[in-house]
Design an enzyme around this catalytic site. Sequence first.
Site, mmCIF file in Angstrom:
data_model
loop_
_atom_site.group_PDB
_atom_site.id
_atom_site.type_symbol
_atom_site.label_atom_id
_atom_site.label_comp_id
_atom_site.label_asym_id
_atom_site.label_seq_id
_atom_site.Cartn_x
_atom_site.Cartn_y
_atom_site.Cartn_z
ATOM 1 N N GLN A 58 13.638 8.896 -7.041
ATOM 2 C CA GLN A 58 13.860 8.203 -5.759
ATOM 3 C C GLN A 58 12.990 6.977 -5.627
ATOM 4 O O GLN A 58 13.440 5.947 -5.127
ATOM 5 C CB GLN A 58 13.591 9.187 -4.601
ATOM 6 C CG GLN A 58 13.946 8.657 -3.220
ATOM 7 C CD GLN A 58 12.865 7.791 -2.612
ATOM 8 O OE1 GLN A 58 11.685 7.970 -2.874
ATOM 9 N NE2 GLN A 58 13.273 6.811 -1.816
ATOM 10 N N ARG A 60 17.067 17.792 2.758
ATOM 11 C CA ARG A 60 15.769 17.637 2.088
ATOM 12 C C ARG A 60 15.371 18.940 1.414
ATOM 13 O O ARG A 60 15.503 20.009 2.007
ATOM 14 C CB ARG A 60 14.687 17.258 3.090
ATOM 15 C CG ARG A 60 14.782 15.838 3.526
ATOM 16 C CD ARG A 60 13.401 15.220 3.683
ATOM 17 N NE ARG A 60 13.535 13.960 4.362
ATOM 18 C CZ ARG A 60 13.641 12.783 3.728
ATOM 19 N NH1 ARG A 60 13.593 12.720 2.405
ATOM 20 N NH2 ARG A 60 13.756 11.669 4.423
ATOM 21 N N VAL A 102 6.404 2.963 -2.438
ATOM 22 C CA VAL A 102 7.290 2.030 -3.145
ATOM 23 C C VAL A 102 6.534 0.755 -3.500
ATOM 24 O O VAL A 102 6.721 0.205 -4.593
ATOM 25 C CB VAL A 102 8.548 1.728 -2.303
ATOM 26 C CG1 VAL A 102 9.414 0.655 -2.966
ATOM 27 C CG2 VAL A 102 9.359 3.006 -2.102
ATOM 28 N N GLN A 113 17.295 16.112 -1.491
ATOM 29 C CA GLN A 113 16.463 14.915 -1.446
ATOM 30 C C GLN A 113 14.971 15.224 -1.393
ATOM 31 O O GLN A 113 14.533 16.141 -0.706
ATOM 32 C CB GLN A 113 16.884 14.050 -0.251
ATOM 33 C CG GLN A 113 18.301 13.524 -0.409
ATOM 34 C CD GLN A 113 18.736 12.577 0.687
ATOM 35 O OE1 GLN A 113 19.815 12.725 1.224
ATOM 36 N NE2 GLN A 113 17.914 11.590 1.007
ATOM 37 N N GLY A 121 11.340 9.948 -0.272
ATOM 38 C CA GLY A 121 12.225 9.117 0.546
ATOM 39 C C GLY A 121 11.659 8.844 1.927
ATOM 40 O O GLY A 121 12.019 7.860 2.567
ATOM 41 N N THR A 168 0.813 -1.224 0.000
ATOM 42 C CA THR A 168 0.000 0.000 0.000
ATOM 43 C C THR A 168 0.848 1.277 0.000
ATOM 44 O O THR A 168 0.316 2.358 -0.206
ATOM 45 C CB THR A 168 -0.917 0.036 1.240
ATOM 46 O OG1 THR A 168 -0.080 -0.079 2.404
ATOM 47 C CG2 THR A 168 -1.906 -1.111 1.225
ATOM 48 N N HIS A 185 15.613 12.698 -6.431
ATOM 49 C CA HIS A 185 16.747 13.282 -5.714
ATOM 50 C C HIS A 185 17.718 13.926 -6.701
ATOM 51 O O HIS A 185 17.853 13.471 -7.840
ATOM 52 C CB HIS A 185 17.539 12.191 -4.980
ATOM 53 C CG HIS A 185 16.874 11.639 -3.765
ATOM 54 N ND1 HIS A 185 15.703 12.123 -3.239
ATOM 55 C CD2 HIS A 185 17.254 10.620 -2.946
ATOM 56 C CE1 HIS A 185 15.381 11.419 -2.162
ATOM 57 N NE2 HIS A 185 16.300 10.494 -1.961
ATOM 58 N N SER A 197 -4.586 -2.529 6.641
ATOM 59 C CA SER A 197 -4.846 -2.417 5.201
ATOM 60 C C SER A 197 -5.398 -3.704 4.597
ATOM 61 O O SER A 197 -5.752 -3.723 3.411
ATOM 62 C CB SER A 197 -3.563 -2.039 4.469
ATOM 63 O OG SER A 197 -3.102 -0.777 4.884
ATOM 64 N N CYS A 201 18.469 4.986 -1.247
ATOM 65 C CA CYS A 201 18.190 5.698 -2.510
ATOM 66 C C CYS A 201 19.303 6.656 -2.909
ATOM 67 O O CYS A 201 19.714 6.691 -4.078
ATOM 68 C CB CYS A 201 16.862 6.453 -2.395
ATOM 69 S SG CYS A 201 16.670 7.393 -0.856
#
Lengths: 366, 366
Positions: free
Chosen positions: A349, A267, A43, A188, A192, A40, A274, A69, A161
């Site tokens: 990323q 960040r 990634v 970044q 991430g 979910t 990235h 989930s 990453c």
Amino acid sequence: MGTAPRRSSVSPSRAQSRRSLSVRAAKTENGPTIAIAGVTGAVGQEFLRVITERKFPYSNIKMLASARSAGRQYEFEGETYTVEELTEDSFKGVDIALFSAGGSISKKYAAVASAAGATVVDNSSAFRMTEGVPLVIPEVNPEAMAGYRAGGGGIIANPNCSTIIALVAVAPLHRLAGVKRMVVSTYQAASGAGQAAMEELELQTREVLDGKPVTQNIFPFQYAFNVFSHNSPMTDNGYNEEEMKMVKETHKILGTSDIRVTATCIRVPVMRAHAESINLEFERDISEEEALRALAAAPGIQVADDRAANWFPTPLSVSHLDDVFVGRVRRDYSRDDARGLNLWVCGDQVKKGAALNAIQIAELLL
Amino acid sequence: MGTAPRRSSVSPSRAQSRRSLSVRAAKTENGPTIAIAGVTGAVGQEFLRVITERKFPYSNIKMLASARSAGRQYEFEGETYTVEELTEDSFKGVDIALFSAGGSISKKYAAVASAAGATVVDNSSAFRMTEGVPLVIPEVNPEAMAGYRAGGGGIIANPNCSTIIALVAVAPLHRLAGVKRMVVSTYQAASGAGQAAMEELELQTREVLDGKPVTQNIFPFQYAFNVFSHNSPMTDNGYNEEEMKMVKETHKILGTSDIRVTATCIRVPVMRAHAESINLEFERDISEEEALRALAAAPGIQVADDRAANWFPTPLSVSHLDDVFVGRVRRDYSRDDARGLNLWVCGDQVKKGAALNAIQIAELLL
């Protein structure tokens, strides 16, 4: 700069056409059974898109997530899948288990999956530095996976990453002239830190534009219209864990701790790709032309270095693309010798930094 | 880390209280007559705020801009000023002329102003590298202004914003242990490209959130939710002008070209403060503690380096503040010796990067 592609190489339109070209079912009777732990998440969902894009063969997919989930349904390649709760019994008959549900879930279930015969590709940091666990970027060190196969058990770790995106670009230059030292500053993206972080960035940005107080749940700093030192835990030496991952993982992947690395991880308010500013010191002289040739010939890289047009990759232009894009390749004139180069590297990323790299590892298992 | 202030040191609330404390009229019969060329721009308006905040004395202010803006009126310290068109006759009786109207206006009118007896403080890049023109950061090289005074004529150049913010932090460390080499990656705000650039960032961000096509007038790349290589013209060596300014201006300000500099200048979607990741190599060993003590004792700097709380300066937290904030001071472990440090530096681009530095120069003229 003869190798430099024109600006179209990093345009979103090309990304779109690539994706639509490759949408075909990857299901096949002879394929492995795949489990996705954390389906979910950002990634987890990208795993599904990459399976379709690359026509990664599978006979069945088990979609796993937390109890919260379980029961959720996904349409995928014309079939309906129901998310099951991840338990110790989830991995019977699974050939390849893709984990992206955080380090604690990996620590709890990766060994269970491996014992059940699944070969685990783990996207968390849980096993990256464990001796005997390969840490693999397929373009860089596929040899580390010798002996692993789908359904054979064992754990393979997907690197961090930032490390993946840096090393896809740095490894061909290392093979060419021997990297001695890397000074890296990162830019970044929100992704991430997961889907919720991307949502926080969007929500905060709306709030700032509307003059409202910002909602902060994920990050300790306002993210909208701001940049901040990476929020991973600080270690004793004053470097945060993200920065130390770049040091340690580089050593493991390139197989030498002679390459010295120092990183500053930051960040920036970007959604899913990235960028990294990388200063390299080499064992021997290296010209810009040599470097560009080596980069253009290397797998997984596109050179986008158009000085005449002042046109270089950006996180947005590489979003949703497979390759790592390299530009601003130039001699470091702060050195008297010709052993220094600066690079600007951008990569998605969620994709090459996570899901794509893991699926490429899975491809090597077949 | 005893010198590290707590998080309140970089909070907006402190910025607010500072500003409100110092709102008092700076007008005085004995003060100089000031001209502001480019008063309608972001820096021009900031000149006015800084004059009030610092109670910079003046007997009269001539507000100058292009013909298009002539006639516009500003309320300032209880009086109404009408913007006049900048012409060759604008500088009669002017003691200090603050220029922030772009390089071409400075090239056209700075010599005129100087010939009329005004001492020019020029915020553009037009004269920075001109021999005989002092390039000054008051905390770093005030001695370069010896002999200059209000009403004496002559031109003094205000350095580039990125250079100012870097060198306020680097200079005390250079005095301590001799900087040999700087590797800089910047995270630069919209304000460096002016008010219209800030408006473009805001407009684009709204458009992205609303799912509309983005409006691009100022920058060649989408700025909202993106970062990109600085848009200044590319030079023959592959470095853009912004990057070369950091090299050349550092040499002029610190009075030595022995300090080797390489820079990668990047724009990030932040409104008005720059951040910089700086890797330093020194002539001799330097400890983190020594560096922090030197930084804490130096003018114009606040150390904000709270490792335990993982709390460091951000562009947003330093916006509207005078000082340059330094954090993430840590040894560079990519070196075997103790001659390397990494720093993270944040400073307001409109203020210390431009208007405040110029007013500080003007203070030295009195």
